[in-house]
Design a protein around this motif. Structure first.
Motif, PDB file in Angstrom:
ATOM      1  N   UNK A 230       0.829  -1.026  -0.179  1.00  0.00           N
ATOM      2  CA  UNK A 230      -0.144   0.073   0.065  1.00  0.00           C
ATOM      3  C   UNK A 230       0.791   1.229  -0.060  1.00  0.00           C
ATOM      4  N   UNK A 231       0.383   2.276  -0.407  1.00  0.00           N
ATOM      5  CA  UNK A 231       0.685   3.749  -0.425  1.00  0.00           C
ATOM      6  C   UNK A 231       0.143   4.256   0.818  1.00  0.00           C
ATOM      7  N   UNK A 232       0.748   5.422   1.412  1.00  0.00           N
ATOM      8  CA  UNK A 232       0.427   6.023   2.383  1.00  0.00           C
ATOM      9  C   UNK A 232      -1.237   6.606   2.244  1.00  0.00           C
ATOM     10  N   UNK A 233      -1.442   6.804   0.895  1.00  0.00           N
ATOM     11  CA  UNK A 233      -2.962   7.308   0.667  1.00  0.00           C
ATOM     12  C   UNK A 233      -3.804   6.179   0.738  1.00  0.00           C
ATOM     13  N   UNK A 234      -3.271   4.887   0.299  1.00  0.00           N
ATOM     14  CA  UNK A 234      -4.147   3.767   0.694  1.00  0.00           C
ATOM     15  C   UNK A 234      -4.425   3.524   1.965  1.00  0.00           C
ATOM     16  N   UNK A 235      -3.604   3.558   2.807  1.00  0.00           N
ATOM     17  CA  UNK A 235      -3.614   3.469   4.360  1.00  0.00           C
ATOM     18  C   UNK A 235      -4.766   4.604   4.592  1.00  0.00           C
ATOM     19  N   UNK A 236      -4.498   5.920   4.196  1.00  0.00           N
ATOM     20  CA  UNK A 236      -5.417   6.826   4.613  1.00  0.00           C
ATOM     21  C   UNK A 236      -6.900   6.479   4.169  1.00  0.00           C
ATOM     22  N   UNK A 237      -6.992   6.273   3.085  1.00  0.00           N
ATOM     23  CA  UNK A 237      -8.292   5.935   2.590  1.00  0.00           C
ATOM     24  C   UNK A 237      -8.974   4.717   3.430  1.00  0.00           C
ATOM     25  N   UNK A 238      -8.235   3.712   3.697  1.00  0.00           N
ATOM     26  CA  UNK A 238      -8.721   2.575   4.469  1.00  0.00           C
ATOM     27  C   UNK A 238      -9.156   3.052   5.924  1.00  0.00           C
TER      28      UNK A 238
END
Length: 456
Positions: A230-238
């Motif tokens: 995951x990217x940081x953005x993916x973790x943020x979205x989750x």
């Protein structure tokens, strides 16, 4: 035709062929002087059947013939007669690594684990040994295996014997590093080329399990959302959707290297993880510095992780609870639940593992307290979901599966979730008094499924 337990005796010197008692001659439809193949594990030869006057289910072999077949010992074992072949045994082998050379603990601390499997097999009378790749003599097609047998004084102990190659192999290589050894890989390949079934080969990759199950028709409702590398953005979205996520190494085990990230009501971020022998909680104002703290400024290592949806689990005295469901295939090759252990997380721990302060509870008592009046239904739902998971997963792995350890969670809406599937499950749940008998049955299932694979 199913196998039967027979007693194998040595023939007096000078006699030839295989002598069968009258009852076996009738039961198997054998003819006096008939030419047959006799097989024990990977060893076989052609001989003739001679009928004797013995009663009961008795087979008599000349000692030279028994030596050619590398019969481990005379006595009771299983036998099946089909297509003019008499097959004795079966010969079962546990493939592992880590031989210590100690006569009392030949495989170190894991000797006790293997002893459980061998003891549980006694009533079925197979020839069952433990071996490492180095113990196989491929030229002679034999194994210097370790059996657990009675000595002349009646005391059970480990004993090394020359035996035929196995009919079935149960793989219990202890870790991924050992699995990657050239000797292990070569040993498995040679068995595969010979057509010897090997069950529970290798360790699972978490992402492989997720991909196999996330959109599978048998498991549409029990797999948390997850993303690989995951990217940081993916973790943020989750975190925006679920408020809590777990970061897990794709090829990890034993709960090592796991981070739990929670987004607080004020927009702060909390990260729990294990550092040495301590459970740690840290607070961050935003996600990027948190991720940098874990993975470094270049986020090295994040590509080997996956991010998984966090589930708000039921709790015991304020601590999260999940369940280890130990699954086996029985003699009919059907998945069955051997035992369910309730695991309570240690104080401040990310996981329920014992090494991080986790403890075991009675599953029935916990469910009764958490879902009063619905505990039986809840336990059945855990079992039913676990069986669906096993049936869905086995079509996506290499070779047959006979055993799985599932880490299952339950939320307060009574929804059942799968967190992990383990192909080399530990047996710590059977240490709880409520699961002692289940532990014995679990060990016996290894023989049950082996008999199925060996066509016994």
């Amino acid at each position: 035709m199913s196998s039967i337990i027979c007693r194998v005796h040595p023939l007096p010197p000078g006699k030839q062929g295989v002598w069968l008692s009258q009852s076996l001659m009738r039961e198997w439809g054998c003819q006096q002087g008939q030419s047959i193949k006799i097989r024990i594990g990977g060893k076989s030869l052609i001989t003739r059947i001679l009928g004797g006057r013995h009663r009961g289910r008795n087979i008599l072999l000349p000692r030279p013939l028994a030596a050619q077949l590398h019969l481990p010992w005379f006595g009771e074992t299983r036998a099946v007669f089909r297509n003019k072949e008499l097959h004795l045994g079966p010969v079962l082998g546990i493939l592992t690594t880590g031989f210590t050379g100690s006569p009392s603990m030949p495989f170190g601390s894991r000797s006790a684990l293997f002893r459980q499997f061998l003891i549980a097999s006694r009533e079925d009378r197979p020839f069952f040994y433990v071996f490492t790749p180095e113990m196989v003599d491929w030229t002679r097609q034999v194994v210097y295996g370790w059996f657990y047998r009675k000595d002349l004084s009646g005391t059970y102990r480990w004993v090394r014997k020359l035996a035929p190659l196995p009919d079935v192999v149960y793989e219990r290589v202890p870790n991924r590093k050992a699995e990657a050894q050239t000797q292990v890989q070569g040993c498995r390949l040679l068995f595969q080329q010979m057509g010897v079934p090997i069950f529970n080969q290798g360790f699972f990759n978490k992402w492989m399990v997720h991909e196999a199950l996330y959109n599978h028709p048998l498991t549409p409702d029990c797999i948390p959302e997850a993303h690989r590398s995951p990217s940081i953005q993916t973790v943020e979205d989750m975190l925006e959707r679920h408020r809590m996520v777990y970061l897990k190494p794709s090829g990890g085990s034993l709960g090592l290297g796991i981070f739990r990230i929670t987004r607080g009501p004020q927009g702060d971020y909390y990260c729990r993880f294990r550092n040495g022998d301590r459970n740690v909680l840290r607070k961050f104002r935003s996600l990027p510095p948190l991720m940098t703290q874990i993975f470094g400024r270049q986020l090295n290592g994040l590509s080997r992780y996956l991010v998984q949806q966090g589930i708000r689990l039921i709790k015991h005295e304020g601590r999260a609870v999940d369940f280890r469901v130990h699954m086996h295939k029985d003699r009919s090759a059907r998945w069955t639940v051997a035992g369910i252990g309730a695991k309570v997380a240690g104080a401040g721990s990310v996981t329920t593992h014992g090494r991080t302060g986790g403890s075991l509870l009675s599953t029935s008592e916990l469910l009764k307290k958490t879902f009063p009046g619905k505990e039986a239904d809840m336990e059945n739902r855990i079992k039913e979901t676990s069986i669906r998971i096993c049936n869905a997963l086995e079509g996506h792995v290499k070779g047959p599966l006979g055993e799985l350890g599932l880490d299952i969670g339950v939320d307060y809406q009574q929804k059942v979730w799968l967190f992990e599937a383990n192909s080399k499950p530990g047996r710590h749940i059977f240490l709880h008094p409520s699961l002692w008998d289940a532990g014995k049955q679990s060990a016996h299932y290894i023989t049950d499924y082996s008999l199925k694979l060996a066509k016994f």
